[in-house]
Design an enzyme around this catalytic site. Sequence first.
Site, PDB file in Angstrom:
ATOM      1  N   TYR A 121      28.418   3.159   9.060  1.00 51.80           N
ATOM      2  CA  TYR A 121      29.822   3.561   9.007  1.00 51.80           C
ATOM      3  C   TYR A 121      30.617   2.656   8.063  1.00 51.80           C
ATOM      4  O   TYR A 121      31.382   3.134   7.222  1.00 51.80           O
ATOM      5  CB  TYR A 121      30.422   3.529  10.408  1.00 51.80           C
ATOM      6  CG  TYR A 121      31.843   4.041  10.479  1.00 51.80           C
ATOM      7  CD1 TYR A 121      32.105   5.400  10.469  1.00 51.80           C
ATOM      8  CD2 TYR A 121      32.920   3.155  10.569  1.00 51.80           C
ATOM      9  CE1 TYR A 121      33.410   5.872  10.530  1.00 51.80           C
ATOM     10  CE2 TYR A 121      34.213   3.618  10.638  1.00 51.80           C
ATOM     11  CZ  TYR A 121      34.465   4.981  10.618  1.00 51.80           C
ATOM     12  OH  TYR A 121      35.751   5.436  10.673  1.00 51.80           O
ATOM     13  N   LYS A 135      32.640   3.639   4.471  1.00 50.59           N
ATOM     14  CA  LYS A 135      34.074   3.429   4.266  1.00 50.59           C
ATOM     15  C   LYS A 135      34.351   2.395   3.165  1.00 50.59           C
ATOM     16  O   LYS A 135      35.335   2.531   2.422  1.00 50.59           O
ATOM     17  CB  LYS A 135      34.729   3.016   5.584  1.00 50.59           C
ATOM     18  CG  LYS A 135      34.705   4.109   6.649  1.00 50.59           C
ATOM     19  CD  LYS A 135      35.410   5.378   6.191  1.00 50.59           C
ATOM     20  CE  LYS A 135      35.510   6.405   7.310  1.00 50.59           C
ATOM     21  NZ  LYS A 135      36.235   7.635   6.891  1.00 50.59           N
TER      22      LYS A 135
END
Length: 255
Positions: A160, A164
């Site tokens: 994750y 990002k």
Amino acid sequence: MIDLPSTPSFSLAGKRVLVAGASSGIGLGCATALAEAGGDVVLAARREDRLKDAVDAMTARGWKASALQLDIADVLEVEVSVEKNGPFDVLVNSAGFALHTPATETTPEDFDRVMNVNLRGAYFVTRAVAKGLIEAGRPGSLINMSSQMAHVGGIDRAVYCASKFAVEGFTKAMALEFGPKQIRVNTICPTFIRTPLTEPTFDNPDRVKWIEEKIKLGRTGEVQDIMGAVLYLASDASSLVTGTSLLVDGGWTAD
């Protein structure tokens, strides 16, 4: 008599807005804020039934809103839909996906599932909207919903975080490329926000205690905390803001 400056407008009257991931949570909150500000908002997501309910609620208030069924992970579908329905003056990409596991347990399939939405999907929807604006010779504001985890690490969040951090990178590069066309590209980086998708996290008292200790303001986030931020970046009030992140994290990353 002193000549006082005028406050820039937060109005989106006359602006066409695309909000991806708009069927619930942060995306729905963003769509609501931008429609209330006068934008002609197209709510896009995979769940057509949820979109219809949201559009009905907005139009009942006299706002301009319509639905577009769209899977952001399908690059061809995104390009065709944006070209057909655009150009859009404002993009808010709130579509996202998370799988939290120890890095040693990450499978290639899980890696690809996260990256296909959070990075690949975000990149190509931003590119598609920018292309439409450039062809039309119009300025615009492109906003990707990133995360505080694009600026710090997190246990069990290696994939994750990677997705990002990458969004922050292409945001800066696109801001440089599109700046001469008066197209701004920015991200919003929320902390933990209470939404239907995050309820499992907030159902864990130990996890909530950890979150509240990390957030310097001592409380978790609500969807409303993002609505003001997205209106600022979408409107002319932020006309000199590009290539950066607006951190709505209660001070999490201030350490």
